[in-house]
Write a protein that holds these residues in place. Structure first.
Motif, short mmCIF file in Angstrom:
data_model
loop_
_atom_site.label_atom_id
_atom_site.label_comp_id
_atom_site.label_asym_id
_atom_site.label_seq_id
_atom_site.Cartn_x
_atom_site.Cartn_y
_atom_site.Cartn_z
N ILE A 65 0.86 -1.19 0.00
CA ILE A 65 0.00 0.00 0.00
C ILE A 65 0.89 1.23 0.00
CG2 ILE A 65 -1.75 1.29 1.29
CD1 ILE A 65 -2.57 -1.43 2.59
N GLY A 66 0.73 2.08 -1.01
CA GLY A 66 1.54 3.29 -1.09
C GLY A 66 2.99 2.97 -1.38
N HIS A 77 -5.11 4.83 9.39
CA HIS A 77 -4.75 6.07 8.69
C HIS A 77 -5.95 7.01 8.67
CE1 HIS A 77 -6.91 3.72 5.68
NE2 HIS A 77 -7.17 4.87 5.04
N ARG A 89 -11.50 3.67 -5.21
CA ARG A 89 -10.71 2.50 -4.82
C ARG A 89 -11.64 1.31 -4.60
NH1 ARG A 89 -5.65 2.99 -1.40
NH2 ARG A 89 -5.06 0.85 -1.69
N ARG A 92 -0.26 13.09 9.10
CA ARG A 92 0.21 13.93 7.98
C ARG A 92 -0.06 15.41 8.18
NH1 ARG A 92 -0.38 9.06 5.90
NH2 ARG A 92 -2.61 8.93 6.22
N PHE A 132 -13.11 8.85 -2.89
CA PHE A 132 -12.41 9.89 -2.12
C PHE A 132 -12.58 11.21 -2.87
CE2 PHE A 132 -10.17 5.88 -1.53
CZ PHE A 132 -10.08 5.78 -0.15
N LEU A 149 1.53 5.11 6.07
CA LEU A 149 0.08 5.10 6.23
C LEU A 149 -0.38 5.69 7.58
CD1 LEU A 149 -2.20 4.14 4.44
CD2 LEU A 149 -1.99 1.87 5.45
N THR A 205 1.83 13.75 1.48
CA THR A 205 1.14 12.50 1.80
C THR A 205 1.84 11.30 1.18
OG1 THR A 205 -1.02 13.48 2.04
CG2 THR A 205 -1.00 11.27 1.22
N TYR A 206 2.22 11.43 -0.06
CA TYR A 206 2.85 10.29 -0.74
C TYR A 206 4.28 10.03 -0.27
CZ TYR A 206 -1.22 8.99 -3.27
OH TYR A 206 -2.48 8.54 -3.56
N ASP A 262 4.35 0.18 3.38
CA ASP A 262 3.18 -0.35 4.09
C ASP A 262 2.63 -1.59 3.36
OD1 ASP A 262 2.44 1.58 6.34
OD2 ASP A 262 2.83 2.93 4.67
N ASP A 291 -7.87 9.74 5.88
CA ASP A 291 -7.89 10.00 4.43
C ASP A 291 -7.50 11.46 4.20
OD1 ASP A 291 -8.76 7.42 4.08
OD2 ASP A 291 -10.88 7.95 3.90
N PRO A 292 -6.61 11.70 3.25
CA PRO A 292 -6.14 13.08 3.05
C PRO A 292 -7.15 14.03 2.38
CG PRO A 292 -4.71 11.46 1.91
CD PRO A 292 -5.91 10.73 2.41
N GLN A 293 -8.13 13.46 1.66
CA GLN A 293 -9.03 14.30 0.85
C GLN A 293 -10.06 15.04 1.70
OE1 GLN A 293 -8.27 11.09 0.26
NE2 GLN A 293 -7.29 11.04 -1.74
N LEU A 321 -6.98 0.98 -7.86
CA LEU A 321 -7.05 2.42 -7.61
C LEU A 321 -7.33 3.08 -8.96
CD1 LEU A 321 -4.13 3.52 -5.27
CD2 LEU A 321 -6.53 4.14 -5.07
N SER A 360 4.73 9.86 2.97
CA SER A 360 4.52 9.44 4.37
C SER A 360 4.14 7.97 4.46
CB SER A 360 3.41 10.30 4.99
OG SER A 360 2.17 10.01 4.39
C1 GA4 Z 1 -5.21 6.70 2.11
C2 GA4 Z 1 -6.55 7.04 1.43
C3 GA4 Z 1 -6.64 6.52 -0.02
O1 GA4 Z 1 -6.85 5.10 -0.01
C4 GA4 Z 1 -5.34 6.83 -0.81
C5 GA4 Z 1 -4.20 6.12 -0.10
C6 GA4 Z 1 -2.80 6.20 -0.72
C7 GA4 Z 1 -2.49 4.95 -1.57
O2 GA4 Z 1 -2.95 3.86 -1.29
O3 GA4 Z 1 -1.73 5.12 -2.54
C8 GA4 Z 1 -1.80 6.36 0.46
C9 GA4 Z 1 -2.69 6.69 1.70
C10 GA4 Z 1 -4.06 6.99 1.13
C11 GA4 Z 1 -2.13 7.86 2.53
C12 GA4 Z 1 -0.57 7.83 2.69
C13 GA4 Z 1 0.14 7.30 1.44
C14 GA4 Z 1 -0.77 7.45 0.23
C15 GA4 Z 1 -0.89 5.18 0.77
C16 GA4 Z 1 0.20 5.80 1.57
C17 GA4 Z 1 1.03 5.13 2.34
C18 GA4 Z 1 -5.51 6.49 -2.28
C19 GA4 Z 1 -4.94 8.26 -0.55
O4 GA4 Z 1 -5.22 9.22 -1.23
O5 GA4 Z 1 -4.15 8.33 0.57
#
Ligand code: GA4
Length: 306
Positions: free
Chosen positions: A79-80, A182, A159, A299, A255, A295, A290-291, A84, A184-186, A92, A293
């Motif tokens: 993930i990311g 985590h 997603r 942030r 999101f 999970l 965010t990218y 993670d 959500d950043p949005q 996605l 960091s």
């Molecule tokens: C969390 C919310 C969304 O699923 C996402 C995720 C993103 C990803 O999966 O690529 C991130 C995660 C999310 C936050 C921190 C970074 C980016 C994985 C990760 C470790 C699509 C988003 O926008 O942020």
């Protein structure tokens, strides 16, 4: 250990006149609520679910043709970009650029069509909820939040998460992370899942509670950007998903994000003479950070004024 207090989770009936007040209360207290009478036809939802499950049942090498997810496509376990991992596979998707659906090749025409119409219904629901929220907050400009999602440059993401059963869990009864904790950043996230449990939210008192699954409803999360726009009056909700030993879980999340160039800053009408709790930044800047960091990172911490 997390407990299940289904009665704790606020339920908002979108067809009732008190929806706007309940939304504001829920966002203040939990950053999370459940929505019923949402207007998205169940038929469209279950057809999409069937197609998604068909996709995830393909052999791994077929699915990987739609990957890796940088930034869009199929991903498994990772993930990311920063190490993670979870017991999950996912797709996605970019909400605005239909050509991204070419990811699946020609065999997934039906999946693509169903996704398109589902995404527009969910986006509409997100905008309706954001407008009720603005009304509940007594903001004159009702579309102050929703216009960011309606903008053709809106950086929204979609997603689909598939959490396969984790057989070891059925044997030893332990917890295993499907998707780590985590926020959500949005601005706002709208989640719908099948009837398998796993989602948990973190309460302000420091406890985790399990959200009883409800495949007929949607679950709404306040994102970090909405926390900033309300100058901390609403808090983004920390959440995670635990893997299940007996049943697989399928969830779909929209999101809603602003355009990249948008300044994310508290709305003047919510400041009431107070200072902003946050430094000024654009969604582009926040997303970049965010990218970079992990999970579970806090942030928003980097953007708080001390
Ligand atoms: C969390 C919310 C969304 O699923 C996402 C995720 C993103 C990803 O999966 O690529 C991130 C995660 C999310 C936050 C921190 C970074 C980016 C994985 C990760 C470790 C699509 C988003 O926008 O942020």
């Amino acid at each position: 250990m997390a407990s299940t207090f289904s009665s704790t989770i606020p339920i908002v009936d979108l067809s009732k006149p008190d929806a706007k007040t309940l939304i504001v209360n829920a966002c203040e207290e939990f950053g999370f609520f459940k929505v019923i009478n949402h207007g998205v036809p169940m038929e469209a939802i279950s057809q999409l679910e069937t197609e998604a499950l068909k996709f995830f049942s393909l052999p791994l090498n077929e699915k990987e043709k739609a990957g890796p997810p940088n930034p869009f496509g199929y991903g498994s376990k990772r993930i990311g970009p920063n190490g993670d991992v979870g017991w999950v596979e996912y797709l996605l998707l970019n909400n605005n650029q239909e050509h991204d659906f070419s990811l699946y090749g020609k065999n997934h025409e039906k999946f693509r069509c169903l996704l398109n119409s589902y995404m527009s219904s969910v986006k509409k629901m997100a905008c309706d909820i954001l407008e009720l929220m603005a009304e509940g907050l007594k903001i004159q400009q009702k579309n102050v939040f929703s216009k960011l999602l309606r903008d053709k440059e809106s950086d929204s993401v979609f997603r689909v998460n598939h959490y396969p059963t984790c057989p070891e869990l059925a044997v030893n009864g332990q917890n295993m992370i499907g998707f780590g904790e985590h926020t959500d950043p949005q601005i706002i996230s709208l989640l719908r899942s099948n009837n398998t449990s796993g989602l948990q939210i973190y309460l302000r008192d420091g406890s985790w509670i399990s959200v009883p699954p409800d495949h007929n409803s949607f679950f709404i999360n306040v994102g970090d950007s909405l926390q900033v726009m309300t100058n901390g009056r609403f808090g983004s909700v920390r959440h995670r998903v635990l893997a299940n030993g007996l049943k697989s879980r399928l969830s779909m999340i929209y999101f809603g994000g602003p355009p990249l160039s948008e300044k994310i800053t508290p709305l003047p009408s919510l400041m009431k003479g107070k200072e902003s709790l946050y430094k000024e930044f654009t969604w582009f800047e926040y997303k970049n950070s965010t990218y970079g960091s992990r999970l579970a990172d806090n942030r928003l911490g980097h953007f708080e004024r001390i």
